[in-house]
Design an enzyme around this catalytic site. Structure first.
Site, PDB file in Angstrom:
ATOM      1  N   LEU A   1       0.748  -0.432  -0.107  1.00 28.49           N
ATOM      2  CA  LEU A   1       0.622   0.018   0.145  1.00 28.49           C
ATOM      3  C   LEU A   1       1.039   1.392  -0.263  1.00 28.49           C
ATOM      4  O   LEU A   1       1.846   0.980   0.803  1.00 28.49           O
ATOM      5  CB  LEU A   1      -1.042  -0.057   1.066  1.00 28.49           C
ATOM      6  CG  LEU A   1      -2.162  -1.249   1.611  1.00 28.49           C
ATOM      7  CD1 LEU A   1      -2.764  -0.896   2.412  1.00 28.49           C
ATOM      8  CD2 LEU A   1      -3.110  -1.079   0.231  1.00 28.49           C
ATOM      9  N   ASP A   2       0.328   2.020  -0.780  1.00 28.70           N
ATOM     10  CA  ASP A   2       1.384   3.109  -0.417  1.00 28.70           C
ATOM     11  C   ASP A   2       1.149   4.138   0.595  1.00 28.70           C
ATOM     12  O   ASP A   2       0.388   3.529   1.313  1.00 28.70           O
ATOM     13  CB  ASP A   2       0.774   4.728  -2.001  1.00 28.70           C
ATOM     14  CG  ASP A   2       0.496   4.084  -3.510  1.00 28.70           C
ATOM     15  OD1 ASP A   2       1.756   3.044  -3.408  1.00 28.70           O
ATOM     16  OD2 ASP A   2       0.230   5.266  -3.923  1.00 28.70           O
ATOM     17  N   LYS A   3       2.851   4.597   1.034  1.00 28.23           N
ATOM     18  CA  LYS A   3       2.254   5.205   1.793  1.00 28.23           C
ATOM     19  C   LYS A   3       1.333   5.795   3.088  1.00 28.23           C
ATOM     20  O   LYS A   3       0.773   6.004   4.827  1.00 28.23           O
ATOM     21  CB  LYS A   3       4.158   5.954   2.361  1.00 28.23           C
ATOM     22  CG  LYS A   3       3.806   6.659   3.655  1.00 28.23           C
ATOM     23  CD  LYS A   3       5.040   7.739   3.625  1.00 28.23           C
ATOM     24  CE  LYS A   3       5.489   8.411   4.952  1.00 28.23           C
ATOM     25  NZ  LYS A   3       7.053   9.532   4.646  1.00 28.23           N
TER      26      LYS A   3
END
Length: 249
Positions: free
Chosen positions: A52-54
């Protein structure tokens, strides 16, 4: 972190926004990463099987052994894992739609120094469904009012920043996206709703359990700060899980 699912081979957690999945040279100053936090929380090593993106919160799945990790990575690579997200975007979208726009891999000059820079764009597909719309009596940019849509997103591929880039492509960027979004609307949400995050959440993941072969469905409600924004827009009743996705193995 909240543990959403745990057995002898898998653990799923609710990753908060602003947390890396694992340490990276791209963000050298980050003190914590989900891999280490979950390892310390359950007392054993964990193996990432997706990202998951930050700035994205929500369902994050780990394997507890290398064999399980390989089996899950194969499911992700084959497109057999169903993922569902919730996003608040600029403007009124269509009721439903499919975004089928190939995406070029974006390379980091340090982390991807040895990668092929002539790689052709990769196919990418995202389906969306509009759950709600709102028009606010506030001028943003050249318009007298501001319109927003609440979307359920279902990516059929897993390209880098796919959802954020696809929504930008159809001129409905996700609110809070400082890379692919609209600065005027991001600022409006900061000033009027004290929003400090990307309004994108991974709310469900469905795969086959790598040991039993049975369907595994894991869901998570949006984080508290996301739900606060939903309530402010009058959308608290619009986020019930899709009938195809539920809790438990």
């Amino acid at each position: 972190m909240d543990i959403l699912y745990l057995d002898q081979t898998l653990v799923a957690v609710h990753k908060p926004a602003g947390l890396l999945v694992h340490h990276s040279r791209i963000d050298r100053h980050a003190r914590h990463a989900a891999v280490q936090l979950v390892r310390d929380q359950i007392g054993q090593r964990v193996y990432p099987v997706h990202r998951l993106d930050k700035p994205t919160s929500g369902v994050l799945l780990f394997a507890l052994d290398p064999g399980t990790a390989r089996a899950l990575v194969e499911q992700f690579s084959a497109g057999h894992v169903r993922k569902q997200y919730l996003a608040i975007v600029r403007g009124y979208t269509q009721e439903t739609g499919s975004i089928d726009t190939a995406l070029t891999e974006r390379l980091d000059p340090i982390a991807d120094a040895q990668a092929d820079r002539d790689k052709a764009p990769q196919t990418a597909s995202t389906q969306y469904r509009c759950l709600a719309r709102v028009e606010l009596p506030h001028p943003v940019g050249r318009y007298r009012t501001a319109r927003y849509s609440l979307l359920e997103l279902r990516p059929r591929t897993g390209r880098q920043h796919q959802l954020r880039r696809h929504l930008k492509h159809i001129f409905h960027p996700i609110i809070g996206d400082t890379t692919h979004g609209d600065g005027r609307h991001n600022r409006f949400f900061r000033e009027h709703f004290d929003n400090q995050r990307l309004l994108l959440a991974a709310t469900a993941l469905q795969c086959l359990h790598p040991t039993s072969g049975e369907p595994l469905r894991i869901t998570a409600p949006p984080a508290a700060e996301f739900q606060r924004i939903l309530a402010a827009l009058g959308w608290s009743d619009r986020i019930a899980p899709h009938p195809e996705v539920g809790h438990g193995p």
